[in-house]
Design an enzyme around this catalytic site. Structure first.
Site, PDB file in Angstrom:
ATOM      1  N   LYS A  72       0.801  -1.234   0.000  1.00  0.00           N
ATOM      2  CA  LYS A  72       0.000   0.000   0.000  1.00  0.00           C
ATOM      3  C   LYS A  72       0.836   1.287   0.000  1.00  0.00           C
ATOM      4  O   LYS A  72       0.398   2.304  -0.505  1.00  0.00           O
ATOM      5  CB  LYS A  72      -0.920   0.033   1.221  1.00  0.00           C
ATOM      6  CG  LYS A  72      -2.107  -0.901   1.139  1.00  0.00           C
ATOM      7  CD  LYS A  72      -3.013  -0.663   2.347  1.00  0.00           C
ATOM      8  CE  LYS A  72      -4.180  -1.603   2.379  1.00  0.00           C
ATOM      9  NZ  LYS A  72      -5.094  -1.335   3.490  1.00  0.00           N
ATOM     10  N   GLY A 135      -2.298   1.989   9.799  1.00  0.00           N
ATOM     11  CA  GLY A 135      -2.767   2.334   8.461  1.00  0.00           C
ATOM     12  C   GLY A 135      -4.246   2.666   8.405  1.00  0.00           C
ATOM     13  O   GLY A 135      -4.652   3.636   7.756  1.00  0.00           O
ATOM     14  N   GLY A 249     -17.112  -2.987  10.999  1.00  0.00           N
ATOM     15  CA  GLY A 249     -16.048  -2.926   9.997  1.00  0.00           C
ATOM     16  C   GLY A 249     -16.414  -3.594   8.679  1.00  0.00           C
ATOM     17  O   GLY A 249     -15.796  -3.318   7.644  1.00  0.00           O
TER      18      GLY A 249
END
Ligand code: NDP
Length: 283
Positions: A72, A135, A249
């Protein structure tokens, strides 16, 4: 009558390791629902091969790809364009191609924002507490800042990580952020509007729960967890038991996929079908 085409449009996922990533199930459920001749390929790409993999997207005519661990951050070096928020976050999880050029987006935080907006939760001017500074927390807090959050309190165990993210928010976004070292049972301050659990605690097979004083969660708070599997974490259950409104989530994960889906296909993603497909996978 048009000629039959044996070619599918291609998108996919770069990761290493990647075998256990279920994104394909969600995205292909969406393709099927809309009758799109698209395929989503889950591809193991070693870090040393990332540059050539990104270049290959152009050569192979891909519409785009997702990036997951460990790519990423590194992928930013190989893209033609990076969205301003993804540049601040310092990570890209979604690539799309336009006019033969690659564009990088970070949809993790955007997916989170979409979940709140779908639930008619106001972000502008709100007091927000975020547990974690990795992150996911980075992507979420930058997008909250862009959505005009009033104040963000970052609570993290590792001091330097927490302070780095706090400085990014204060220096590069309009929000005012403070850092709290998480070396105690954290009490959610009165006046908190939104509480976000953005650590990896509770992700299957972990059954842990963040070290906070659950009696300080109030019924008027919106409480969110980034953990998609299981969607009903102990944290979410505890917040519900306190009367708070909760967002799981799994919703965030589906909504980040929804943004990539639209970028690749030009179509609105069938969110409910995609959520159902993933929920089955996690059951
Ligand atoms: P990182 O490894 O970058 O960060 C992990 C964070 O969790 C750090 O802040 C770390 O604190 C904290 N943490 C871990 N264990 C503990 C503990 N026992 N007590 C206190 N803090 C702890 O991971 P990511 O941010 O990339 O991912 C976090 C989670 O978010 C993952 O489980 C992932 O599944 C989920 N996620 C969900 C998405 C979705 O769409 N629903 C999208 C992206 C991620 P420290 O800095 O002190 O080590």
């Amino acid at each position: 009558m048009s000629a039959k085409s044996y070619r599918s449009e291609l998108v996919g996922l770069f990761g290493y390791p990647v075998d256990e990533n279920p994104t394909v199930v969600m995205i292909e459920a969406g393709f099927r629902e809309l009758g799109l001749n698209y395929r989503y390929n889950t591809m193991e790409v070693r870090p040393a091969d990332l540059e050539i993999a990104v270049k290959s997207l152009k050569a192979l005519g891909y519409k785009g790809a997702n990036c997951t661990i460990p790519h990423k951050v590194e992928v930013l070096r190989y893209l033609d364009h990076i969205a301003p928020d993804a540049a601040i976050i310092g990570a890209v999880n979604t690539i799309y191609l336009k006019n033969g050029e690659t564009y990088g987006e970070n949809t993790d935080g955007k997916g989170f924002i979409v979940s709140l907006r779908d639930g008619k939760v106001e972000i502008k001017g709100k007091n927000i507490v975020v547990l974690g500074a990795g992150g996911a927390a980075r992507a979420i807090t930058v997008e909250l800042a862009m959505a005009q959050a009033g104040h963000i309190t970052l609570v993290n165990r590792d001091e330097s990580r927490g302070k780095v993210l706090t400085a990014i928010l204060n220096d590069k976004t309009p929000v005012k952020a403070d850092f709290v070292l998480w070396d105690h049972t954290y009490k959610i301050p009165a006046g908190t509007d939104i509480l976000v659990q953005a650590t990896s605690i509770g992700l299957y097979p972990d059954t842990g729960c963040p070290n906070i004083d659950y009696d300080t969660i109030m019924p008027d708070m919106v409480v969110c967890d980034v953990i998609p599997n299981p969607p009903q974490t102990r944290f979410i259950k505890a917040a519900k038991a306190r009367g708070a409104r909760t967002f799981d989530g799994l919703g965030m994960l589906v909504n980040q996929g929804r943004i990539g889906f639209a970028l690749w296909t030009g179509k609105e993603a069938p969110v409910e079908v995609m959520r159902e497909a993933l929920a089955k996978e996690f059951a």
